[in-house]
Design an enzyme around this catalytic site. Structure first.
Site, mmCIF file in Angstrom:
data_model
loop_
_atom_site.group_PDB
_atom_site.id
_atom_site.type_symbol
_atom_site.label_atom_id
_atom_site.label_comp_id
_atom_site.label_asym_id
_atom_site.label_seq_id
_atom_site.Cartn_x
_atom_site.Cartn_y
_atom_site.Cartn_z
ATOM 1 N N SER A 144 7.461 4.840 3.189
ATOM 2 C CA SER A 144 8.523 5.505 2.424
ATOM 3 C C SER A 144 7.931 6.752 1.761
ATOM 4 O O SER A 144 6.705 6.913 1.732
ATOM 5 C CB SER A 144 9.010 4.523 1.351
ATOM 6 O OG SER A 144 9.743 5.172 0.343
ATOM 7 N N TYR A 157 8.567 -1.534 -5.471
ATOM 8 C CA TYR A 157 8.828 -0.917 -4.157
ATOM 9 C C TYR A 157 7.689 0.048 -3.790
ATOM 10 O O TYR A 157 7.170 0.014 -2.669
ATOM 11 C CB TYR A 157 10.164 -0.171 -4.205
ATOM 12 C CG TYR A 157 10.629 0.376 -2.869
ATOM 13 C CD1 TYR A 157 11.269 -0.455 -1.947
ATOM 14 C CD2 TYR A 157 10.450 1.713 -2.528
ATOM 15 C CE1 TYR A 157 11.706 0.046 -0.728
ATOM 16 C CE2 TYR A 157 10.880 2.213 -1.312
ATOM 17 C CZ TYR A 157 11.520 1.375 -0.418
ATOM 18 O OH TYR A 157 11.950 1.875 0.801
HETATM 19 P P1 NDP Z 1 18.993 -1.559 5.533
HETATM 20 O O1 NDP Z 1 19.368 -2.275 4.277
HETATM 21 O O2 NDP Z 1 20.044 -0.960 6.386
HETATM 22 O O3 NDP Z 1 18.068 -2.488 6.438
HETATM 23 C C1 NDP Z 1 17.199 -3.444 5.923
HETATM 24 C C2 NDP Z 1 16.933 -4.410 7.051
HETATM 25 O O4 NDP Z 1 15.948 -5.356 6.641
HETATM 26 C C3 NDP Z 1 18.168 -5.190 7.448
HETATM 27 O O5 NDP Z 1 18.254 -5.159 8.850
HETATM 28 C C4 NDP Z 1 17.890 -6.596 6.949
HETATM 29 O O6 NDP Z 1 18.431 -7.573 7.821
HETATM 30 C C5 NDP Z 1 16.383 -6.646 7.008
HETATM 31 N N1 NDP Z 1 15.814 -7.618 6.065
HETATM 32 C C6 NDP Z 1 15.791 -7.541 4.709
HETATM 33 N N2 NDP Z 1 15.204 -8.638 4.205
HETATM 34 C C7 NDP Z 1 14.851 -9.421 5.261
HETATM 35 C C8 NDP Z 1 14.209 -10.677 5.377
HETATM 36 N N3 NDP Z 1 13.799 -11.348 4.304
HETATM 37 N N4 NDP Z 1 14.003 -11.173 6.623
HETATM 38 C C9 NDP Z 1 14.410 -10.488 7.712
HETATM 39 N N5 NDP Z 1 15.022 -9.298 7.665
HETATM 40 C C10 NDP Z 1 15.237 -8.765 6.439
HETATM 41 O O7 NDP Z 1 17.964 -0.444 5.027
HETATM 42 P P2 NDP Z 1 17.145 0.708 5.764
HETATM 43 O O8 NDP Z 1 17.480 0.799 7.197
HETATM 44 O O9 NDP Z 1 17.287 1.872 4.902
HETATM 45 O O10 NDP Z 1 15.655 0.159 5.588
HETATM 46 C C11 NDP Z 1 14.779 -0.111 6.657
HETATM 47 C C12 NDP Z 1 13.344 0.154 6.202
HETATM 48 O O11 NDP Z 1 13.200 1.547 5.907
HETATM 49 C C13 NDP Z 1 12.947 -0.586 4.930
HETATM 50 O O12 NDP Z 1 11.595 -1.008 5.026
HETATM 51 C C14 NDP Z 1 13.081 0.475 3.847
HETATM 52 O O13 NDP Z 1 12.262 0.218 2.730
HETATM 53 C C15 NDP Z 1 12.621 1.700 4.630
HETATM 54 N N6 NDP Z 1 13.012 2.973 4.050
HETATM 55 C C16 NDP Z 1 14.317 3.356 3.941
HETATM 56 C C17 NDP Z 1 14.639 4.596 3.403
HETATM 57 C C18 NDP Z 1 16.043 5.094 3.301
HETATM 58 O O14 NDP Z 1 16.236 6.194 2.749
HETATM 59 N N7 NDP Z 1 17.047 4.388 3.808
HETATM 60 C C19 NDP Z 1 13.609 5.509 2.928
HETATM 61 C C20 NDP Z 1 12.277 5.005 3.095
HETATM 62 C C21 NDP Z 1 12.000 3.795 3.631
HETATM 63 P P3 NDP Z 1 19.377 -8.789 7.270
HETATM 64 O O15 NDP Z 1 20.480 -8.135 6.526
HETATM 65 O O16 NDP Z 1 19.817 -9.482 8.512
HETATM 66 O O17 NDP Z 1 18.476 -9.623 6.429
#
Ligand code: NDP
Length: 254
Positions: A144, A157
């Protein structure tokens, strides 16, 4: 192009059922990989598999809770069972609990660290024997801007995302001899479910991102397809232990 060809390769994408994870899964699928979509939400997993199959890829929905060691191990075993091998692991699942440090509970801290950082360690460790068996592998972990910067609401985070960069370096150092490359992607500000609430909780964030990013816009999940294909393919065989910002230039200017 052969350098970027993923035909015959098998990829696990944690959190591949939405947001950045699905953007990455789509890119890998279009380059020819078979995809294990790994998330907790069965309905979201199934919808993502449909979307990937519509692109002509093989895909399977696998329920996983990345906070749980046995679940991570089962994910790798079930992927190998379904597709015969594991070549690529994308550690993308993540969460955030935005509170000031003095208000963050130990349970909040553990929830964020377990989901974002310990999960990447557990899934990478679980995938290692399968990658060795396949003759090599690619581990791509999602950091991130909080891997680089701090923020008042970001103690847990930011610690987890800083840790992703250091974990990546250590995995790369340990497993280079096995022809496994480990790299991190550092997304800027991307339109997903995770940031919908950030736009509300952090006053002025929306305008600040647009003003500061050289691209003058928020990123979209599709912006991660290209970097993912590069880091998953032979094109990056001599690239390891790096952390590459994909941030529209957010981190290169004040
Ligand atoms: P979303 O909330 O769209 O996606 C998060 C994903 O993580 C979901 O698919 C969710 O699936 C999965 N997830 C969360 N907890 C669990 C768990 N315990 N076990 C399995 N799956 C899990 O967010 P983003 O697409 O934005 O985030 C994706 C990654 O990118 C993350 O690591 C985030 O920190 C990182 N990121 C995002 C940024 C942004 O601006 N959006 C910026 C920088 C980094 P389910 O709902 O099925 O559990």
């Amino acid at each position: 192009m052969e350098l970027f060809d993923l035909k015959g390769k098998v990829a696990i994408v944690t959190g591949g059922n939405g947001g950045i994870g699905l953007g990455i899964a789509r890119g890998l699928a279009q380059a020819g990989a078979s995809i294990a979509v790994a998330g907790r939400n069965a309905a979201k997993n199934a919808a993502a598999v449909k979307a990937l199959e519509a692109l002509g890829a093989k895909a399977a929905a696998l329920e996983v809770d990345v906070r749980d060691e046995a679940s991570c191990r089962a994910l790798v075993a079930r992927t190998a069972e379904a597709f015969g091998r594991v070549d690529i692991l994308v550690n993308n699942a993540g969460t955030n609990i935005r509170k000031l440090p003095q208000e963050q509970t130990l349970a909040d801290w553990r929830e964020v660290l377990d989901t974002n950082l310990t999960s990447a360690f557990l899934c990478s460790q679980a995938a290692y024997p399968a990658m060795v068996k396949a003759g090599g592998g690619k581990i791509i972990s999602i950091g991130s801007m909080l891997s680089i910067f701090g923020g008042p609401l970001m103690a847990a985070y930011g610690s987890s995302k800083g840790g992703i960069v250091q974990l990546t370096r250590s995995l790369a150092a340990a497993w280079g001899k096995d022809n496994i490359q480990a790299n991190a992607i550092l997304p800027g500000f991307i339109n997903t479910d995770l940031t919908k609430t950030a736009k509300v909780q952090i006053p002025g964030l929306n305008q600040r991102v647009i003003a500061r990013a050289a691209a003058a816009r928020w990123g979209e999940p599709e912006d991660f397809a290209g970097i993912a294909v590069f880091l998953a393919s032979a094109a990056s065989d001599y690239v390891t232990g790096t952390a590459i910002p994909v941030d529209g230039g957010y981190s290169i200017q004040m």
